[in-house]
Design a protein around this motif. Structure first.
Motif, PDB file in Angstrom:
ATOM      1  N   GLY A 158       0.576  -1.270   0.042  1.00 26.29           N
ATOM      2  CA  GLY A 158       0.136  -0.071  -0.062  1.00 26.29           C
ATOM      3  C   GLY A 158       0.877   1.219   0.079  1.00 26.29           C
ATOM      4  O   GLY A 158       1.783   1.392  -0.613  1.00 26.29           O
ATOM      5  N   SER A 160       3.011   2.232   1.606  1.00 25.09           N
ATOM      6  CA  SER A 160       4.634   1.841   2.178  1.00 25.09           C
ATOM      7  C   SER A 160       5.184   1.062   0.954  1.00 25.09           C
ATOM      8  O   SER A 160       6.500   0.687   1.218  1.00 25.09           O
ATOM      9  CB  SER A 160       4.535   0.839   3.353  1.00 25.09           C
ATOM     10  OG  SER A 160       4.010   1.699   4.187  1.00 25.09           O
ATOM     11  N   SER A 210       6.847  -0.072   6.968  1.00 30.24           N
ATOM     12  CA  SER A 210       5.387  -0.466   7.326  1.00 30.24           C
ATOM     13  C   SER A 210       5.247   0.531   8.488  1.00 30.24           C
ATOM     14  O   SER A 210       5.897   0.580   9.604  1.00 30.24           O
ATOM     15  CB  SER A 210       5.252  -1.864   8.167  1.00 30.24           C
ATOM     16  OG  SER A 210       4.103  -1.975   8.569  1.00 30.24           O
ATOM     17  N   LYS A 211       4.151   1.512   8.437  1.00 29.57           N
ATOM     18  CA  LYS A 211       3.777   2.529   9.315  1.00 29.57           C
ATOM     19  C   LYS A 211       3.547   1.993  10.730  1.00 29.57           C
ATOM     20  O   LYS A 211       4.066   2.028  11.738  1.00 29.57           O
ATOM     21  CB  LYS A 211       2.530   3.428   8.926  1.00 29.57           C
ATOM     22  CG  LYS A 211       2.255   4.154   9.754  1.00 29.57           C
ATOM     23  CD  LYS A 211       1.076   5.156   9.196  1.00 29.57           C
ATOM     24  CE  LYS A 211       0.615   6.087  10.130  1.00 29.57           C
ATOM     25  NZ  LYS A 211      -0.761   6.710   9.585  1.00 29.57           N
ATOM     26  N   THR A 212       2.685   0.738  10.843  1.00 25.22           N
ATOM     27  CA  THR A 212       2.088   0.119  11.837  1.00 25.22           C
ATOM     28  C   THR A 212       3.135  -0.946  12.299  1.00 25.22           C
ATOM     29  O   THR A 212       3.324  -1.248  13.508  1.00 25.22           O
ATOM     30  CB  THR A 212       0.857  -0.627  11.818  1.00 25.22           C
ATOM     31  OG1 THR A 212       1.011  -1.571  10.529  1.00 25.22           O
ATOM     32  CG2 THR A 212      -0.221   0.625  11.305  1.00 25.22           C
ATOM     33  N   THR A 215       1.526  -5.388   9.670  1.00 29.73           N
ATOM     34  CA  THR A 215       0.881  -5.700   8.506  1.00 29.73           C
ATOM     35  C   THR A 215       1.279  -6.794   7.964  1.00 29.73           C
ATOM     36  O   THR A 215       2.423  -7.262   7.822  1.00 29.73           O
ATOM     37  CB  THR A 215       1.151  -4.461   7.453  1.00 29.73           C
ATOM     38  OG1 THR A 215       0.718  -3.423   7.581  1.00 29.73           O
ATOM     39  CG2 THR A 215       0.191  -4.839   6.105  1.00 29.73           C
ATOM     40  N   ARG A 273      -0.974   6.585   2.708  1.00 28.39           N
ATOM     41  CA  ARG A 273      -0.763   6.723   1.184  1.00 28.39           C
ATOM     42  C   ARG A 273      -0.393   8.396   0.875  1.00 28.39           C
ATOM     43  O   ARG A 273      -0.416   8.688  -0.233  1.00 28.39           O
ATOM     44  CB  ARG A 273      -2.261   6.749   0.698  1.00 28.39           C
ATOM     45  CG  ARG A 273      -3.363   7.422   1.289  1.00 28.39           C
ATOM     46  CD  ARG A 273      -4.677   6.940   0.924  1.00 28.39           C
ATOM     47  NE  ARG A 273      -5.789   7.388   1.663  1.00 28.39           N
ATOM     48  CZ  ARG A 273      -6.044   6.852   2.884  1.00 28.39           C
ATOM     49  NH1 ARG A 273      -5.676   5.911   3.540  1.00 28.39           N
ATOM     50  NH2 ARG A 273      -7.123   7.491   3.460  1.00 28.39           N
ATOM     51  N   GLN A 354      -4.507   4.161  -4.987  1.00 33.36           N
ATOM     52  CA  GLN A 354      -4.467   4.115  -3.579  1.00 33.36           C
ATOM     53  C   GLN A 354      -4.875   5.500  -3.037  1.00 33.36           C
ATOM     54  O   GLN A 354      -5.923   5.687  -2.494  1.00 33.36           O
ATOM     55  CB  GLN A 354      -3.401   3.639  -2.956  1.00 33.36           C
ATOM     56  CG  GLN A 354      -3.418   3.483  -1.462  1.00 33.36           C
ATOM     57  CD  GLN A 354      -2.183   3.154  -0.671  1.00 33.36           C
ATOM     58  OE1 GLN A 354      -1.104   3.819  -1.226  1.00 33.36           O
ATOM     59  NE2 GLN A 354      -2.245   2.800   0.752  1.00 33.36           N
ATOM     60  N   GLU A 358      -8.578   4.846  -1.815  1.00 30.89           N
ATOM     61  CA  GLU A 358      -8.472   4.626  -0.318  1.00 30.89           C
ATOM     62  C   GLU A 358      -8.862   6.045   0.309  1.00 30.89           C
ATOM     63  O   GLU A 358      -9.630   5.854   1.546  1.00 30.89           O
ATOM     64  CB  GLU A 358      -7.006   4.345   0.121  1.00 30.89           C
ATOM     65  CG  GLU A 358      -7.119   3.647   1.498  1.00 30.89           C
ATOM     66  CD  GLU A 358      -6.053   2.573   1.712  1.00 30.89           C
ATOM     67  OE1 GLU A 358      -6.078   1.657   1.538  1.00 30.89           O
ATOM     68  OE2 GLU A 358      -4.807   3.434   2.334  1.00 30.89           O
ATOM     69  N   GLN A 506      -9.137   4.526   6.485  1.00 25.49           N
ATOM     70  CA  GLN A 506      -9.577   3.474   5.648  1.00 25.49           C
ATOM     71  C   GLN A 506     -10.075   2.051   6.196  1.00 25.49           C
ATOM     72  O   GLN A 506      -9.387   1.238   6.081  1.00 25.49           O
ATOM     73  CB  GLN A 506      -8.175   3.270   4.863  1.00 25.49           C
ATOM     74  CG  GLN A 506      -6.776   2.756   5.865  1.00 25.49           C
ATOM     75  CD  GLN A 506      -6.302   3.984   6.452  1.00 25.49           C
ATOM     76  OE1 GLN A 506      -6.083   5.170   5.960  1.00 25.49           O
ATOM     77  NE2 GLN A 506      -6.123   3.945   7.783  1.00 25.49           N
ATOM     78  N   VAL A 509     -10.699  -1.368   4.678  1.00 26.71           N
ATOM     79  CA  VAL A 509      -9.615  -2.537   4.326  1.00 26.71           C
ATOM     80  C   VAL A 509      -9.588  -3.522   5.416  1.00 26.71           C
ATOM     81  O   VAL A 509      -8.984  -4.397   5.473  1.00 26.71           O
ATOM     82  CB  VAL A 509      -8.425  -2.142   4.043  1.00 26.71           C
ATOM     83  CG1 VAL A 509      -8.401  -1.105   2.673  1.00 26.71           C
ATOM     84  CG2 VAL A 509      -7.652  -0.942   4.995  1.00 26.71           C
ATOM     85  N   LYS A 513      -9.048  -8.107   6.305  1.00 20.82           N
ATOM     86  CA  LYS A 513      -7.793  -8.342   6.894  1.00 20.82           C
ATOM     87  C   LYS A 513      -8.283  -9.341   8.023  1.00 20.82           C
ATOM     88  O   LYS A 513      -7.611 -10.805   8.205  1.00 20.82           O
ATOM     89  CB  LYS A 513      -7.047  -7.162   7.584  1.00 20.82           C
ATOM     90  CG  LYS A 513      -6.464  -6.342   6.585  1.00 20.82           C
ATOM     91  CD  LYS A 513      -5.720  -5.267   7.686  1.00 20.82           C
ATOM     92  CE  LYS A 513      -5.360  -4.132   6.914  1.00 20.82           C
ATOM     93  NZ  LYS A 513      -4.674  -3.127   7.672  1.00 20.82           N
TER      94      LYS A 513
HETATM   95  O1  F6P Z   1      -4.487  -0.828   2.931  1.00 26.19           O
HETATM   96  C1  F6P Z   1      -4.618  -0.295   4.135  1.00 26.19           C
HETATM   97  C2  F6P Z   1      -3.223   0.215   4.644  1.00 26.19           C
HETATM   98  O2  F6P Z   1      -3.472   0.377   5.850  1.00 26.19           O
HETATM   99  C3  F6P Z   1      -2.881   1.313   3.917  1.00 26.19           C
HETATM  100  O3  F6P Z   1      -3.477   2.588   4.203  1.00 26.19           O
HETATM  101  C4  F6P Z   1      -1.373   1.394   4.200  1.00 26.19           C
HETATM  102  O4  F6P Z   1      -0.750   2.400   3.288  1.00 26.19           O
HETATM  103  C5  F6P Z   1      -1.254  -0.142   4.127  1.00 26.19           C
HETATM  104  O5  F6P Z   1      -2.216  -0.692   4.640  1.00 26.19           O
HETATM  105  C6  F6P Z   1       0.207  -0.698   4.690  1.00 26.19           C
HETATM  106  O6  F6P Z   1       0.364  -0.077   6.236  1.00 26.19           O
HETATM  107  P1  F6P Z   1       1.606  -0.335   6.904  1.00 26.19           P
HETATM  108  O7  F6P Z   1       2.362   0.737   6.459  1.00 26.19           O
HETATM  109  O8  F6P Z   1       1.253   0.051   8.275  1.00 26.19           O
HETATM  110  O9  F6P Z   1       2.259  -1.346   6.885  1.00 26.19           O
END
Ligand code: F6P
Length: 549
Positions: A158, A160, A210-212, A215, A273, A354, A358, A506, A509, A513
């Motif tokens: 996404g 990332s 990955s922001k979180t 993922t 995004r 996206q 999104e 978002q 999505v 998951k």
């Molecule tokens: O598709 C959902 C999402 O949360 C996007 O908004 C984001 O860009 C992607 O997943 C990846 O998330 P992350 O950077 O946390 O792995």
């Protein structure tokens, strides 16, 4: 009236006025508009930075544009814009600021989130990225065995993945060609396999984006990549020289086994995004170098400043957003094509998918009620001229109205030479011809005059009246790429503001998951999954049978 005191969009007098105006224009052809105004071709244009934006081939008059601007005023687009730039928490469902614009703010800017100026943090990370990128590019950063890093693989998905992957393609001619840079996103193991199969692990750097850092696709691919590396190098401490992380979540990064000294941070006020000009752009920065990366940021900033300060009549993101609304809400257009006439922009539309879908694929308004108007269109397209030999038939002669953006450049990239360079005029001849054909078509009389037999005349007639925007720049430079992306970011913002939706969450999505996690044990262990519908249950059982389980 909305809970927030705002009149529902489709009950606003400005909305009704546009609907009425649309009826009045029903029989007006673009040919009529051009015939009535000899200066339309040079009057309906904006020059913003390096972008020459021609919107003359749209089904609009001065009155249409005035009514659209009134809709923007009635929906307080500029007030929300100012709140965004100020760092207010306009992402209401996540209670977050929306500050991708701070990522390209100058060092001396002050932008506060919860009372803290975030600009110094932004520049500290940019400086750290630049230091690391230079080390990799110069060979000072070596792998575990002392070999020079020759391969850089970004693992992310996404936001990332799409941003750096798109920009790497776009700016390929500015990249260090001695480096192999690849992007792995799909949880299909084939993606990682193909990206690594011909590489030497001792020369490979993985960037886990990955922001979180939760993922599933990214963590799964990162785990497999670590196994691939350690199988070859046989020493767990090798991770330190071959893995870096881009994330907001230091705890999870450390948990994965990456030293947080090798982590490049960003913050929850950067949407996925909207993040490729943050630390998420590290792979790109390694490829093009810090100076080019900063030029790109300058391009973003140029459009930010324009969006923030230009009057409504000359504000390009406002105009593009409103034109989209004109077709989406008043012409029932279901989709929007983005057609770059540059091979280097081959991933640009995928990136915009996206960004736009999104952000604005929402059916609930900011007040929690169902919208009663269309929101984000389907965004699609591929680079010209390939599309011409695939789906342009439908755009020219189909039954659907598909507004399109054509993006082209006067000069081919400097690297092209000789015959290949000479092809550029032919590419651009197609670029100009297509918007002309879409707008003005070809009448039955013109077809007949060519001696076409009567029975074929209807088939060879083009109605025209297909609207397009043309965006032309001298060359696809890092700055121009930044300008283009920021233009679309703010266009998306404008549309979300008018539609009164939260363009920055978002939730859509999430369900997939959760269900994937629930279904997986059924595939692997044949576990009973409560609540599976009959169709999915049968499909799962068929899958297990085919796998011999
Ligand atoms: O598709 C959902 C999402 O949360 C996007 O908004 C984001 O860009 C992607 O997943 C990846 O998330 P992350 O950077 O946390 O792995």
């Amino acid at each position: 009236m909305n809970a927030d005191g705002r009149t529902r969009l489709n009950q606003m007098p400005e909305w009704t006025a546009l609907a009425k105006h649309r009826e009045e224009l029903a029989d007006t052809h673009l040919k009529d508009l051009f015939a009535a105004d000899q200066r339309r071709g040079i009057g309906y244009v904006l020059q913003v930075g390096d972008l020459y934006i021609d919107y003359s081939k749209h089904l609009v008059t001065d009155e249409t544009l005035r009514l659209l601007r009134e809709l923007a005023a009635a929906t307080d687009v500029f007030a929300l814009r100012d709140a965004m730039f100020r760092g207010e928490k306009i992402n209401i469902t996540e209670n977050r600021a929306v500050l991708h614009t701070a990522l390209r703010a100058p060092r001396d800017a002050v932008i506060e989130v919860d009372g803290e100026n975030v600009v110094p943090k932004v520049h500290a990370v940019l400086d750290k990225m630049a230091g690391f990128a230079e080390q990799v590019r110069s060979g000072a950063w070596t792998g575990h065995t002392g070999k020079r890093i020759k391969n850089v693989i970004n693992i992310g998905i996404g936001g990332s993945d799409l941003g750096p992957a798109m920009a790497y393609e776009a700016l390929r001619s500015f990249t260090d060609r001695t480096l192999t840079v690849r992007f792995v996103s799909n949880v299909d193991g084939a993606d990682l396999h193909e990206a690594t199969r011909d590489l030497d692990p001792a020369e490979t750097l993985f960037i886990i984006a990955s922001k979180t850092f939760t993922t599933i696709e990214t963590i799964t691919n990162a785990t497999s990549a670590r196994t691939w590396l350690l199988d070859a190098l046989g020493d767990a401490s090798a991770v330190a020289k071959h893995f870096v992380a881009l994330s907001t979540n230091a705890e999870k990064v450390a948990g994965f086994g990456i030293d947080t000294a090798n982590m490049f941070e960003f913050w929850d006020w950067v949407g996925g995004r909207y993040s490729y000009d943050s630390a998420i752009g590290l792979s790109l920065m390694i490829a093009i170098g810090p100076d080019r990366f900063r030029e790109m940021l300058d391009g973003f900033r140029l459009i930010d400043d324009h969006f923030r300060t230009a009057p409504a009549e000359a504000n390009a993101p406002l105009l593009m957003g409103l034109l989209g609304i004109w077709y989406d809400n008043f012409h029932d257009a279901q989709s929007h094509a983005v057609l770059p006439y540059s091979h280097y922009l081959s991933r640009f539309t995928a990136y915009l998918q996206q960004l736009e879908m999104e952000s604005n694929g929402k059916h609930v308004a900011r007040d929690g009620r169902q919208v009663e108007w269309q929101t984000g269109p389907v965004v699609w397209g591929t680079p010209g001229t390939n599309g011409q030999h695939a789906y342009y038939q439908l755009i020219h002669q189909g039954t659907k109205l598909i507004p399109a953006d054509f993006i082209g450049f006067a000069e081919p990239v400097a690297e092209l030479s000789g015959e290949v360079r000479a092809q550029h005029d032919l590419l651009m001849a197609n670029f100009f011809a297509q918007t002309q054909a879409l707008a003005f078509g070809k009448t039955a009389d013109e077809v007949r005059a060519e001696g076409v037999p009567d029975e074929l005349v209807p088939h060879k007639t083009f109605q025209g009246n297909r609207p397009t925007t043309t965006i032309l720049a001298r060359a696809l430079t890092p700055s121009v790429l930044g300008q283009l992306v920021a233009l679309y970011e703010h266009k998306v913002f404008v549309q979300g503001a008018v539609w009164n939706i939260d363009s920055f969450d978002q939730w859509g999505v999430e369900l997939g998951k959760v269900l994937a996690k629930r279904v997986e044990p059924a595939l692997t262990e044949g576990a009973e999954v409560p609540g599976l519908d009959a169709s999915t249950e049968a499909l799962v059982s068929r899958y297990r049978q085919l796998r011999g389980r």
